[in-house]
Design a protein around this motif. Structure first.
Motif, mmCIF file in Angstrom:
data_model
loop_
_atom_site.group_PDB
_atom_site.id
_atom_site.type_symbol
_atom_site.label_atom_id
_atom_site.label_comp_id
_atom_site.label_asym_id
_atom_site.label_seq_id
_atom_site.Cartn_x
_atom_site.Cartn_y
_atom_site.Cartn_z
ATOM 1 N N SER A 122 21.435 10.203 83.408
ATOM 2 C CA SER A 122 21.167 9.308 82.278
ATOM 3 C C SER A 122 22.175 8.173 82.294
ATOM 4 O O SER A 122 23.229 8.264 82.937
ATOM 5 C CB SER A 122 21.274 10.059 80.950
ATOM 6 O OG SER A 122 22.633 10.424 80.690
ATOM 7 N N ALA A 123 21.864 7.111 81.567
ATOM 8 C CA ALA A 123 22.792 5.981 81.476
ATOM 9 C C ALA A 123 24.111 6.409 80.833
ATOM 10 O O ALA A 123 25.183 5.943 81.231
ATOM 11 C CB ALA A 123 22.150 4.848 80.674
ATOM 12 N N ILE A 126 26.212 8.226 83.406
ATOM 13 C CA ILE A 126 26.743 7.252 84.356
ATOM 14 C C ILE A 126 27.922 6.501 83.740
ATOM 15 O O ILE A 126 28.964 6.314 84.376
ATOM 16 C CB ILE A 126 25.640 6.268 84.805
ATOM 17 C CG1 ILE A 126 24.624 7.000 85.694
ATOM 18 C CG2 ILE A 126 26.231 5.067 85.553
ATOM 19 C CD1 ILE A 126 23.389 6.186 86.018
ATOM 20 N N VAL A 139 23.080 9.923 91.597
ATOM 21 C CA VAL A 139 21.963 10.199 90.695
ATOM 22 C C VAL A 139 21.250 11.435 91.228
ATOM 23 O O VAL A 139 20.808 11.461 92.379
ATOM 24 C CB VAL A 139 21.000 8.997 90.602
ATOM 25 C CG1 VAL A 139 19.680 9.410 89.969
ATOM 26 C CG2 VAL A 139 21.628 7.881 89.788
ATOM 27 N N PHE A 150 14.204 4.544 87.662
ATOM 28 C CA PHE A 150 15.393 4.860 86.871
ATOM 29 C C PHE A 150 16.564 3.984 87.304
ATOM 30 O O PHE A 150 17.308 3.457 86.471
ATOM 31 C CB PHE A 150 15.758 6.339 87.028
ATOM 32 C CG PHE A 150 17.065 6.724 86.393
ATOM 33 C CD1 PHE A 150 17.174 6.883 85.021
ATOM 34 C CD2 PHE A 150 18.202 6.910 87.170
ATOM 35 C CE1 PHE A 150 18.388 7.232 84.429
ATOM 36 C CE2 PHE A 150 19.413 7.264 86.598
ATOM 37 C CZ PHE A 150 19.504 7.415 85.223
ATOM 38 N N SER A 153 16.177 0.538 85.989
ATOM 39 C CA SER A 153 16.418 0.497 84.543
ATOM 40 C C SER A 153 17.909 0.508 84.225
ATOM 41 O O SER A 153 18.361 -0.157 83.287
ATOM 42 C CB SER A 153 15.737 1.694 83.862
ATOM 43 O OG SER A 153 14.331 1.636 84.022
ATOM 44 N N VAL A 154 18.680 1.254 85.001
ATOM 45 C CA VAL A 154 20.127 1.309 84.801
ATOM 46 C C VAL A 154 20.797 0.011 85.248
ATOM 47 O O VAL A 154 21.692 -0.515 84.570
ATOM 48 C CB VAL A 154 20.737 2.510 85.556
ATOM 49 C CG1 VAL A 154 22.263 2.428 85.572
ATOM 50 C CG2 VAL A 154 20.288 3.822 84.929
ATOM 51 N N THR A 161 27.044 -1.103 88.470
ATOM 52 C CA THR A 161 26.930 0.303 88.859
ATOM 53 C C THR A 161 26.553 0.453 90.328
ATOM 54 O O THR A 161 25.646 -0.215 90.823
ATOM 55 C CB THR A 161 25.870 1.005 87.987
ATOM 56 O OG1 THR A 161 26.215 0.836 86.604
ATOM 57 C CG2 THR A 161 25.785 2.487 88.306
#
Length: 228
Positions: A122-123, A126, A139, A150, A153-154, A161
């Motif tokens: 999940s964000a 992270i 991940v 995903f 989206s992050v 990241t």
């Protein structure tokens, strides 16, 4: 040694892009498989802590490569607690990977200057990992938490990241193009690349060919994406 300090290892992982993920209880077979990966251009290898006496196998393999091929960078995976991380670091691990985020593991790794890549889904996880000093976030399981979508989206709200998925990444152009196109810096690939069939046959040349093809494919895709 200085050539395998934290920054050098992180750079090597990102440059290599494909991290072979592997475990076997037989020391000789492990040495042959890891040498095949190194010959193919994948000198950073994640040895997973998944069997009885895995730490002893890891120590024997790491001692071998310290003499036979010091360019090999041995990392350990499946680490969920700090004592086990410390054991493998003492046995020569140059990076530590886990299926989950553990703050105590992060502290041990930071104290010893060892890269730590915990599994996050999940964000928030992270972000928590980054707060603990993690540079490359694993991940996991990659396909189950949303796959390349995903990652995209992050990366939108958190473009700094660096993501390395494991689980659900295949050594094919279609799969690698989706993942690297989403913004990952590297990925871990296990039995999809180092297959049971090749292991059972002790076909080390076949493993080398598989790994080389995958490493070269990732490099080509990354170069193409960078040129856009």
């Amino acid at each position: 040694m200085a050539s395998k300090d934290r920054m050098a290892v992180l750079s090597a992982m990102m440059k290599q892009s494909i991290i072979p993920v592997f475990y076997h209880p037989d020391v000789e077979l492990c040495i042959n498989v890891i040498q095949a990966c190194a010959n193919a251009g994948a000198k950073c290898v994640e040895f997973t802590n998944r069997g009885d006496f895995a730490a002893q196998v890891f120590l024997d393999v790491t001692r071998h490569f310290a003499k036979a091929d010091p360019s090999v960078i041995m990392g350990v995976g499946s680490i969920v607690d700090a004592p086990t991380a410390g054991l493998f670091i003492a046995n020569g691990a140059k990076f530590v990977v886990g299926p989950l985020l553990n703050a105590d593991v992060a502290k041990v790794c930071n104290r010893r200057g060892i890269p730590y890549s915990p599994g996050c889904g999940s964000a928030t996880e992270i972000g928590d990992a980054q707060e603990l000093g993690v540079e490359i976030v694993k991940v996991f399981p990659g396909s189950s938490v949303g796959g390349p979508d995903f990652v995209k989206s992050v990366m939108g709200p958190m473009p700094w990241t660096r993501i390395m998925p494991t689980g659900g990444v295949e050594p094919t152009e279609e799969s690698l193009r989706k993942w690297f196109g989403a913004g990952i810096v590297a990925c871990g690939i296990g039995s999809n690349m180092i297959t049971k069939k090749l292991l059972d046959a002790k076909d080390y040349k076949g493993i080398e060919d598989n790994v080389r093809k995958t490493v070269e494919l990732a490099a080509s895709i990354k170069a193409e994406l960078a040129a856009k």
